[in-house]
Design an enzyme around this catalytic site. Structure first.
Site, PDB file in Angstrom:
ATOM      1  N   GLY A  58       0.791  -1.214   0.000  1.00 27.21           N
ATOM      2  CA  GLY A  58       0.000   0.000   0.000  1.00 27.21           C
ATOM      3  C   GLY A  58       0.829   1.272   0.000  1.00 27.21           C
ATOM      4  O   GLY A  58       2.054   1.251  -0.106  1.00 27.21           O
ATOM      5  N   HIS A 462      10.747  12.731  36.007  1.00 23.38           N
ATOM      6  CA  HIS A 462      11.287  14.075  35.766  1.00 23.38           C
ATOM      7  C   HIS A 462      12.736  13.961  35.255  1.00 23.38           C
ATOM      8  O   HIS A 462      13.509  13.152  35.755  1.00 23.38           O
ATOM      9  CB  HIS A 462      11.296  14.862  37.082  1.00 23.38           C
TER      10      HIS A 462
END
Length: 482
Positions: A58, A462
């Site tokens: 495709g 963090h």
């Protein structure tokens, strides 16, 4: 009777109609939904054949999603080099070798096609290269690339022929031989001045990429803003980001005619607010929408109806108007994303197994791979207002994200919509670095039905971009009435 007359009187065996070959499943097109149906059902023991005209696997691995992201990555690298001095590295002033950029992309595509061929072999699904069209109910005639013809009949048939770039009927446009995304992703040179028709996903991604390679770029749109169906803050943020890189926009502008040849010289006669003028460039890229590949399929002979726009008409189960014929992906009018075509595969797979799985109500996430990226899941503010849905909106700038600051990429914002009468997230928008990855975390929360407070109160690493969801959902929301 001479020899020529004798030869003419003998039936030509090659002209005889070939025998009909019966399969459990015949698929036209080998795109995302089609190939996974073929591989999955063939492994389950069904006799499956896939007819592919040109691009094995495709458009996504050949000429669209993956090649474009490959090119965009090269363009991003060029941009990083040009701005390296700001990062403390002396400016390197790179020279762009577009043949090298193109070859890297081609190498990737070649490897992906080889992977697809191997998957067909391992699954047992038959891959046939040629043009297929219906000649009757669930019966497909295939003109093979080797000049022969086969007739394939399926207990079920799936249409997955995709879409192509729309070339509008403007005077001189087709004659100018404009680039579509296919040719733009295979250029061997940097355009001197690229003119882009369309300010949607394809137009914006390629406009920024070519600008980063060194082209002058002008984007023309008949709409007043970029991505005209999206919220104003999204359009404005992206416009400012691309303009800062030197992309020029001509908005609310209609193209009247085109002259010249793309790749040499093009001239566009345009009109803006009733005033006509001309724009000149070296290359012209058309990115104004997609047209379905249905016009040469003989759908009427199979009893398959199409919409007014030419897409295959399907119901919520992806069934067409003909018994035993299904459609998946873009050609079925599904949202034009590879991940939606993959979900179409799951829907048809389950429905062929006797289940009743629907397309309605499913999530449609998407990401625009500009820099900054734009990603969204669920409702935008525009959609919520048009549906008279009351909501609370949480919003912070990307500059509030500490990881974005370490990257010096603070353009954009995070925005979430939460139901007015509950804590359920009903929409999330991100414009910023790695916006698509940030969106994924919110989408998982939405799938799980988690309240926004679960993200607000989470312990997130963090410093990461996902950590920005904590300050986002910790802000005081603004209530928008229905």
């Amino acid at each position: 009777m001479d020899q020529q007359q004798i030869a003419r009187s003998i039936p030509d065996a090659s002209a005889q109609t070939p025998a009909v070959e019966d399969y459990d499943l015949v698929i036209i097109g080998s795109g995302e939904g089609s190939k996974y149906l073929a591989w999955t059902l063939s492994k389950q023991g069904l006799r499956v054949v896939v007819v592919e005209r040109q691009y094995i696997g495709g458009s996504c691995p050949n000429i669209a999603c993956l090649p474009s992201k490959n090119i965009i990555h090269s363009a991003g690298t060029a941009a990083l080099f040009r701005h390296s001095e700001y990062l403390g590295v002396p400016e390197l002033k790179p020279t762009i070798d577009m043949t090298g950029v193109r070859d890297r992309k081609r190498d990737m595509v070649t490897s992906l096609v080889a992977l697809h061929i191997d998957n067909f072999k391992k699954s047992g699904a038959e891959l046939v290269l040629g043009n297929g069209q219906f000649i009757g109910a669930r019966t497909v005639e295939v003109a093979l690339n080797d000049g022969t013809v086969r007739i394939l009949r399926g207990v079920n048939v799936v249409i997955g022929t995709g879409t192509r770039a729309t070339i509008a009927p403007l005077p001189g446009l087709a004659e100018s031989k404009p680039l579509t995304h296919i040719e733009a992703l295979d250029l061997g040179e940097v355009p001197d001045h690229l003119i882009v028709l369309g300010a949607g996903y394809v137009g914006l991604e390629l406009a920024q990429a070519m600008r980063r390679f060194g082209s002058d770029v002008t984007v023309i749109s008949r709409n007043a803003k970029l991505l005209h169906n999206e919220d104003d803050d999204v359009a404005e943020s992206l416009r400012l980001a691309l303009e800062a890189e030197g992309v020029h926009f001509e908005m609310s502008t209609d193209v009247k005619s085109v002259s010249g040849q793309s790749g040499e010289f093009v001239r566009l006669l345009v009109s803006r607010e009733g005033v006509e003028c001309s724009l000149r460039g070296s290359h012209l890229l058309v990115a104004v929408g997609r047209s379905p590949n249905t016009d040469e399929l003989g759908l009427d002979l199979a009893g398959v109806e199409t919409t007014q726009s030419g897409f295959v008409k399907v119901n919520e189960y992806l069934e067409t108007t003909a018994t035993g014929v299904w459609a998946v992906g873009d050609v079925a009018g599904s949202p034009q994303f590879t991940h939606i075509a993959f979900d179409d595969f799951r829907i048809v797979r389950d429905n062929l197994a006797g289940k009743r799985r629907l397309t309605t109500g499913r999530q449609v996430p998407f990401c625009l791979f500009t820099s900054p990226e734009f990603a969204r899941i669920g409702l935008s503010e525009t959609e919520a207002r048009s549906s008279s849905i009351a909501y609370r909106v949480f919003k912070i700038p990307m500059s509030a994200n500490l990881r974005a600051r370490t990257l010096s990429e603070t353009q954009g914002f995070l925005k979430a919509l939460v139901a007015a009468d509950s804590d359920q997230i009903i929409g999330f928008t991100a414009v910023g670095v790695n916006a698509g990855e940030i969106m994924g975390a919110v989408q998982i929360a939405m799938i799980a039905g988690l309240p926004y407070t679960a993200l607000r109160d989470a312990i997130l690493t963090h410093p990461t971009l996902l950590e920005g969801l904590i300050p986002l959902f910790s802000t005081v929301p603004t209530l928008r009435a229905a």
